[in-house]
Design an enzyme around this catalytic site. Structure first.
Site, short mmCIF file in Angstrom:
data_model
loop_
_atom_site.label_atom_id
_atom_site.label_comp_id
_atom_site.label_asym_id
_atom_site.label_seq_id
_atom_site.Cartn_x
_atom_site.Cartn_y
_atom_site.Cartn_z
N CYS A 1 14.50 66.69 29.29
CA CYS A 1 13.74 65.22 29.12
C CYS A 1 12.81 65.20 30.24
O CYS A 1 13.37 64.78 31.36
CB CYS A 1 14.95 64.31 29.26
SG CYS A 1 14.32 62.70 29.09
N CYS B 1 13.08 61.53 31.71
CA CYS B 1 14.02 61.23 32.70
C CYS B 1 13.98 62.00 34.13
O CYS B 1 14.18 61.42 34.87
CB CYS B 1 15.38 61.80 31.98
SG CYS B 1 15.50 61.83 30.40
N ASP B 2 13.41 63.10 33.89
CA ASP B 2 13.55 63.92 34.85
C ASP B 2 12.12 64.15 35.75
O ASP B 2 12.12 64.90 36.78
CB ASP B 2 13.97 65.20 34.72
CG ASP B 2 15.58 65.17 34.27
OD1 ASP B 2 16.14 64.15 34.89
OD2 ASP B 2 16.13 66.15 33.53
#
Ligand code: NAP
Length: 309
Positions: free
Chosen positions: A136, A139-140
């Protein structure tokens, strides 16, 4: 005694939330269960430009939050962190939707459980999840600011996520096993214009290497079979989707890739069980088509509930 709702929707992405709006507007007592938080994979997409009504685009998080608000406004019961372990059909035709010790009894089910990212299955992948391996970008990406990362895959997800990473990372190397991307041309063209994205054609990852953290990826040239090492701080894997539906047992038919096969009305082979969104066999897995599925499945279930009364 198990809890009862006339209808249960499994999955809180765009398909499930749309089904919720339709069922509630039809006056049906419906609950939606979601194994994580509402939004589905769509919520993790940074920028959505192909969902009508948002001329400037909208983030997946915002779009799915609005969908959830709308469904709740009509009184949809929502249960987050309800990870379904079994769906079974009783002799009286009702279903039991089970998660651990919790159980909901219902007359009809809409399965909108979406998909999960496929894994590469190569050495180092599992070991380095959370330590350089990610599925992701939204997200990261922040953990890789000004660093070098590899994106594995050549589909829409890989290229779109590569664009997200390129905004923060120093260099993004897209590693693709062929010499041509699978992604839509409009997405490809944008990526080709991005200065810090490079494309490593005809390369497949063999191993992810590091000490505590990812340090490099060993690549195989799919034409010459030669080996090379790509130094990176992170590896983002986007090699397709899979549907995990073992909890349905043989209530549904699946295609060879594991997606659920349904008719045009989205009814499965089990009466009262409808299927919507990415989890089913379909040509185009997008939010627009998921929303259409959610509406159609809800109308089908509404009809079924009326006739079965
Ligand atoms: P996908 O279309 O199945 O693409 C997977 C990519 O990974 C392909 O390029 C494939 O290579 C490669 N691949 C598969 N297994 C591999 C392996 N073991 N090693 C190396 N590479 C491997 O998956 P996706 O990109 O996640 O997209 C899934 C669906 O969601 C599609 O229907 C897509 O259109 C949709 N989607 C749409 C959008 C959008 O419209 N904005 C965004 C994201 C996703 P080959 O090409 O050689 O097979």
């Amino acid at each position: 005694m198990s809890e009862f709702h006339e209808a249960v929707i499994i999955g809180g992405g765009p398909a499930g939330l749309t089904a919720g709006v339709y069922l509630r507007r039809a006056g049906i007592d419906a609950a939606l269960v979601e194994r994580g938080v509402l939004g589905g994979t769509a919520a993790r997409t940074e920028q959505i430009d192909n969902y009508p009504g948002f001329p400037e685009g909208i983030s997946g998080a915002d779009l799915t939050r609005l969908m959830a608000e709308q469904a709740k406004r009509f009184g949809l019961v929502v249960k987050e962190f309800f990870d379904v372990s079994l769906v079974s059909r009783k002799d009286d035709g009702r279903f039991l939707v089970t998660s651990g010790e919790s159980e909901i009894e219902t007359r009809g089910v809409i399965l909108a459980a979406g998909t999960e990212w496929k894994q590469l299955g190569i050495p180092g992948e599992k070991e380095f999840v959370g330590r350089g391996v990610s599925y992701c970008a939204t997200c990261d990406a922040m953990f890789f600011q000004d660093q070098d990362v590899a994106v594995i895959g050549g589909g829409d997800s890989a290229i779109q996520e590569a664009m997200t990473l390129a905004n923060l990372c120093r260099r993004v190397s897209v590693v693709h096993r062929r010499d041509r991307l699978r992604a839509q041309v409009v997405i490809q063209e944008r990526a080709f214009r991005q200065g810090n994205i490079e494309f490593l054609w005809n390369k497949a990852p063999l191993e992810i290497i590091g000490k505590g953290q990812v340090e490099s990826v060993l690549l195989r040239d799919t034409q010459s079979d030669g080996r090379s090492t790509l130094k990176v701080d992170g590896v983002f894997v986007f090699v397709g989707l899979e549907a995990k539906t073992a909890f349905l047992g043989d209530l549904v038919d699946r295609d060879r890739a594991g997606f659920i096969e349904v008719g045009e009305d989205l009814a499965s082979k089990t009466k009262g069980l409808f299927v919507a969104g990415d989890v089913r066999t379909k040509r185009l897995r997008q939010i627009t088509t998921a929303v259409g599925d959610g509406a159609l499945a809800a109308v089908g279930l509404e009809q079924y509930l009326l006739e079965a009364r």
